[in-house]
Scaffold this motif. Structure first.
Motif, PDB file in Angstrom:
ATOM      1  N   ILE A   1      47.622  54.040  39.600  1.00  0.00           N
ATOM      2  CA  ILE A   1      46.653  53.955  38.496  1.00  0.00           C
ATOM      3  C   ILE A   1      47.099  52.793  37.615  1.00  0.00           C
ATOM      4  CG2 ILE A   1      45.538  55.172  36.596  1.00  0.00           C
ATOM      5  CD1 ILE A   1      46.532  57.796  37.861  1.00  0.00           C
ATOM      6  N   VAL A   2      46.264  51.761  37.520  1.00  0.00           N
ATOM      7  CA  VAL A   2      46.670  50.555  36.788  1.00  0.00           C
ATOM      8  C   VAL A   2      45.607  50.157  35.773  1.00  0.00           C
ATOM      9  CG1 VAL A   2      48.066  49.725  38.735  1.00  0.00           C
ATOM     10  CG2 VAL A   2      45.687  48.988  38.519  1.00  0.00           C
TER      11      VAL A   2
ATOM     12  N   ILE B   1      51.519  48.177  42.631  1.00  0.00           N
ATOM     13  CA  ILE B   1      50.255  47.711  43.198  1.00  0.00           C
ATOM     14  C   ILE B   1      50.472  47.243  44.635  1.00  0.00           C
ATOM     15  CG2 ILE B   1      48.475  45.917  43.068  1.00  0.00           C
ATOM     16  CD1 ILE B   1      48.807  46.035  39.998  1.00  0.00           C
ATOM     17  N   GLY B   2      51.531  46.481  44.851  1.00  0.00           N
ATOM     18  CA  GLY B   2      51.810  45.963  46.185  1.00  0.00           C
ATOM     19  C   GLY B   2      52.126  47.059  47.183  1.00  0.00           C
ATOM     20  N   GLU B   3      52.769  48.138  46.731  1.00  0.00           N
ATOM     21  CA  GLU B   3      53.190  49.213  47.633  1.00  0.00           C
ATOM     22  C   GLU B   3      52.102  50.252  47.853  1.00  0.00           C
ATOM     23  OE1 GLU B   3      56.626  50.687  45.658  1.00  0.00           O
ATOM     24  OE2 GLU B   3      57.970  49.120  46.450  1.00  0.00           O
ATOM     25  N   ALA B   4      51.060  50.243  47.032  1.00  0.00           N
ATOM     26  CA  ALA B   4      50.038  51.294  47.094  1.00  0.00           C
ATOM     27  C   ALA B   4      49.077  51.100  48.257  1.00  0.00           C
ATOM     28  CB  ALA B   4      49.251  51.325  45.782  1.00  0.00           C
TER      29      ALA B   4
ATOM     30  N   VAL C   1      44.237  51.739  44.925  1.00  0.00           N
ATOM     31  CA  VAL C   1      44.445  51.461  43.505  1.00  0.00           C
ATOM     32  C   VAL C   1      43.244  51.949  42.705  1.00  0.00           C
ATOM     33  CG1 VAL C   1      44.786  49.672  41.764  1.00  0.00           C
ATOM     34  CG2 VAL C   1      45.869  49.436  44.005  1.00  0.00           C
ATOM     35  N   ILE C   2      43.527  52.659  41.632  1.00  0.00           N
ATOM     36  CA  ILE C   2      42.496  53.026  40.661  1.00  0.00           C
ATOM     37  C   ILE C   2      42.685  52.116  39.453  1.00  0.00           C
ATOM     38  CG2 ILE C   2      41.575  54.831  39.162  1.00  0.00           C
ATOM     39  CD1 ILE C   2      42.667  56.900  41.153  1.00  0.00           C
ATOM     40  N   VAL C   3      41.742  51.205  39.257  1.00  0.00           N
ATOM     41  CA  VAL C   3      41.780  50.292  38.112  1.00  0.00           C
ATOM     42  C   VAL C   3      41.009  50.919  36.965  1.00  0.00           C
ATOM     43  CG1 VAL C   3      41.180  48.003  37.240  1.00  0.00           C
ATOM     44  CG2 VAL C   3      41.931  48.279  39.618  1.00  0.00           C
ATOM     45  N   MET C   4      41.671  51.038  35.816  1.00  0.00           N
ATOM     46  CA  MET C   4      41.009  51.648  34.666  1.00  0.00           C
ATOM     47  C   MET C   4      40.706  50.609  33.605  1.00  0.00           C
ATOM     48  SD  MET C   4      42.418  55.459  34.241  1.00  0.00           S
ATOM     49  CE  MET C   4      40.872  55.794  33.424  1.00  0.00           C
ATOM     50  N   ILE C   5      39.483  50.693  33.078  1.00  0.00           N
ATOM     51  CA  ILE C   5      39.017  49.795  32.023  1.00  0.00           C
ATOM     52  C   ILE C   5      38.438  50.653  30.901  1.00  0.00           C
ATOM     53  CG2 ILE C   5      37.286  48.031  31.443  1.00  0.00           C
ATOM     54  CD1 ILE C   5      37.662  46.963  34.318  1.00  0.00           C
ATOM     55  N   ASP C   6      38.756  50.304  29.676  1.00  0.00           N
ATOM     56  CA  ASP C   6      38.264  51.038  28.506  1.00  0.00           C
ATOM     57  C   ASP C   6      36.835  50.587  28.206  1.00  0.00           C
ATOM     58  OD1 ASP C   6      37.694  52.179  26.080  1.00  0.00           O
ATOM     59  OD2 ASP C   6      39.543  51.555  25.101  1.00  0.00           O
ATOM     60  N   GLY C   7      35.868  51.477  28.466  1.00  0.00           N
ATOM     61  CA  GLY C   7      34.469  51.128  28.254  1.00  0.00           C
ATOM     62  C   GLY C   7      34.071  51.070  26.790  1.00  0.00           C
TER      63      GLY C   7
ATOM     64  N   ASP D   1      42.138  42.717  31.123  1.00  0.00           N
ATOM     65  CA  ASP D   1      41.386  43.433  32.157  1.00  0.00           C
ATOM     66  C   ASP D   1      41.171  42.549  33.382  1.00  0.00           C
ATOM     67  OD1 ASP D   1      40.790  45.968  30.797  1.00  0.00           O
ATOM     68  OD2 ASP D   1      39.560  44.743  29.470  1.00  0.00           O
ATOM     69  N   ILE D   2      40.806  41.296  33.144  1.00  0.00           N
ATOM     70  CA  ILE D   2      40.563  40.360  34.241  1.00  0.00           C
ATOM     71  C   ILE D   2      41.835  40.131  35.036  1.00  0.00           C
ATOM     72  CG2 ILE D   2      39.940  37.959  34.792  1.00  0.00           C
ATOM     73  CD1 ILE D   2      38.030  38.080  32.355  1.00  0.00           C
ATOM     74  N   GLU D   3      42.982  40.070  34.357  1.00  0.00           N
ATOM     75  CA  GLU D   3      44.265  39.886  35.043  1.00  0.00           C
ATOM     76  C   GLU D   3      44.579  41.079  35.948  1.00  0.00           C
ATOM     77  OE1 GLU D   3      47.757  38.730  36.586  1.00  0.00           O
ATOM     78  OE2 GLU D   3      46.275  37.476  35.541  1.00  0.00           O
ATOM     79  N   VAL D   4      44.266  42.289  35.490  1.00  0.00           N
ATOM     80  CA  VAL D   4      44.476  43.483  36.315  1.00  0.00           C
ATOM     81  C   VAL D   4      43.589  43.430  37.559  1.00  0.00           C
ATOM     82  CG1 VAL D   4      44.257  45.994  36.416  1.00  0.00           C
ATOM     83  CG2 VAL D   4      45.200  44.908  34.372  1.00  0.00           C
ATOM     84  N   LEU D   5      42.328  43.041  37.389  1.00  0.00           N
ATOM     85  CA  LEU D   5      41.420  42.926  38.531  1.00  0.00           C
ATOM     86  C   LEU D   5      41.902  41.864  39.512  1.00  0.00           C
ATOM     87  CD1 LEU D   5      37.954  43.211  36.744  1.00  0.00           C
ATOM     88  CD2 LEU D   5      39.011  44.900  38.239  1.00  0.00           C
ATOM     89  N   ARG D   6      42.444  40.774  38.966  1.00  0.00           N
ATOM     90  CA  ARG D   6      42.967  39.710  39.832  1.00  0.00           C
ATOM     91  C   ARG D   6      44.198  40.213  40.597  1.00  0.00           C
ATOM     92  NH1 ARG D   6      43.834  36.074  36.148  1.00  0.00           N
ATOM     93  NH2 ARG D   6      41.752  35.164  36.292  1.00  0.00           N
TER      94      ARG D   6
END
Length: 456
Positions: free
Chosen positions: A223-224, A295-298, A301-307, A315-320
């Motif tokens: 969860i990232v 992230i590399g070992e998973a 991945v569940i990417v969480m963003i605060d709506g 947020d963009i860096e996490v998606l990248r």
């Protein structure tokens, strides 16, 4: 296997009952030495239950029990089996076991009951391994697959391929040994066709190995997200307990938190990571590096963003950082209103599924379950009655067999003599036999059964 063995087959601890199991030619006779009742066990019908008391050497009553008599060959081990149901707890069951040993039984080794079932031909080695998989299963899919394997689903597929290759090898050997005899020759086209067909069947089984590993070990899920988007709240919500500290202060999670959960039948090995952002805090910076490693070992991945907040560079860096991974994007905090940034997220999501959720109310989390099932095709596994490879030993043997059959086809295509091709066919036959136990070494058999608990 002349010795009669005995062991406690239920876990140590307080409970309603415990079961002491005995197997061997003298099981009934030994039980009769310590069991006092109106019934003589040696004279009883098989698969019957009898009430009485167990007494020790001094004639003192140890416990009030029920004794089940099961006579060969219709037993788990194909030997005479006696199971004594005692009251639960350490004292009673151990006293009964001690009485049996003093009456002539021997303490069972780890997995010895199942090993005897294998050696006596009741089950093959893959079915024996399914027994421990049933015991260790942590979710419905794992249990279903283990039961299917115990019933022989995998064994039948392996034996069918192996028998086809054995027949092929025999035909080839006859042609090689008696070239001048008036025999119906097997052609190189026949050898190629059968080898390729068997190789395709082996590869189809191998294709289930990734799903099988997930069934057995769980989907390794990270969860990232940037700090304070609700990662720890999601972990707590999915685990249904307070496993992670949740505050309004960004950067609360400094280290990795791991939890194995069963999400509506889906096994997840969850990792809650530190928020990914630029920071000068030395401790938090270590947490961020661990998050990137997770992230590399998973597997997933569940990417969480605060709506409810801005969709920004963090947020963009996490998606990248998660690009190219199997992932789902959760836009959290729908309980605070509709997100204004969902279109901006879609533009950066690279077709990854996006789900709007609230970790506070649970809204949308059922969609997460369905999305994971879709991504990993778990629905197809649930509906399938075919074999799924969950065991690394089986996978290694299938790889060995598949490579040998590929070499056979290549040898035929290169116009090499059929006796060269027969070498690899025999390698494939031996590899497949390792799965069912027909060609496995004694050392491997010993190692497999030593992984069992005593009493099984």
């Amino acid at each position: 296997m002349e010795r009669t063995i005995a062991a406690i087959s239920t876990p140590v601890g307080t409970g309603g009952i415990a079961v002491v199991r005995m197997s061997g030619n003298d099981a009934v006779a030994i039980a009769d030495k310590v069991f006092f009742s109106k019934d003589k066990l040696a004279e009883c019908e098989t698969h019957t239950v009898h009430y009485g008391f167990i007494k020790n050497e001094a004639g003192e009553k140890i416990d009030e029990v029920l004794v089940t008599v099961m006579k060969a060959p219709r037993t788990f081990t194909r030997e005479d089996v006696v199971e004594i149901s005692t009251h639960g707890g350490f004292s009673a069951s151990n006293a009964v076991l001690d009485a049996l040993i003093r009456a002539g039984a021997y303490p069972a080794e780890a997995g010895e009951f199942t090993k005897r079932a294998f050696l006596n031909g009741r089950i093959d080695l893959s079915q024996a391994e399914a027994v421990i998989d049933i015991i260790n299963s942590t979710n419905a899919l794992a249990q279903k697959n283990a039961v299917s394997q115990l019933e022989g689903t995998l064994s039948r597929e392996i034996k069918e391929i192996r028998e086809t290759l054995v027949y092929l090898a025999a035909q080839m050997q006859v042609t090689i040994d008696y070239p001048d005899e008036d025999l119906e020759d097997i052609t190189v086209d026949d050898i190629r066709r059968v080898s390729q067909s068997c190789g395709e069947k082996v590869n189809r089984l191998l294709m289930t190995a990734d799903s099988g590993r997930i069934i057995r070990d769980g989907i390794k899920t990270a969860i990232v997200g940037k700090p304070n988007v609700g990662k720890s709240s999601l972990l707590n919500s999915l685990a249904r307990e307070e496993r992670a500290i949740v505050t309004d202060i960004a950067g609360t999670t400094r280290d990795i938190i791991e939890e194995y959960i069963n999400l509506n039948g889906i096994p997840l090995a969850l990792t809650d990571t530190a928020g990914i952002r630029q920071t000068e805090d030395k401790v938090e910076k270590i947490g961020v590096e661990k998050s990137k490693k997770s992230i590399g070992e998973a597997d997933f991945v569940i990417v969480m963003i605060d709506g409810s907040s801005f969709f920004d560079d963090e947020d963009i860096e996490v998606l990248r950082a998660t690009k190219g991974k199997k992932r789902v994007i959760l836009i959290n905090k729908t309980d605070l209103g509709e997100s204004k940034y969902i279109e901006a997220v879609k533009a950066k999501a690279d077709s990854s599924p996006i789900i709007e959720v609230s970790t506070k109310t649970g809204e949308g989390l059922n969609l997460l379950t369905e999305e994971i099932k879709r991504i990993y095709e778990l629905g197809a596994i649930e509906r399938s009655d075919g074999a799924v490879i969950t065991n690394m030993r089986h996978k290694a043997a299938l790889i060995k067999a598949g490579e040998a059959l590929d070499r056979t086809v290549e040898a035929i295509d290169m116009n090499m003599p059929s006796d060269i091709a027969s070498i690899d066919i025999n390698i494939a036959i031996e590899a497949l036999g390792e799965i069912t136990g027909e060609t496995v070494s004694d050392d491997i058999v010993t190692a497999i059964f030593h992984s069992f608990c005593v009493g099984k």
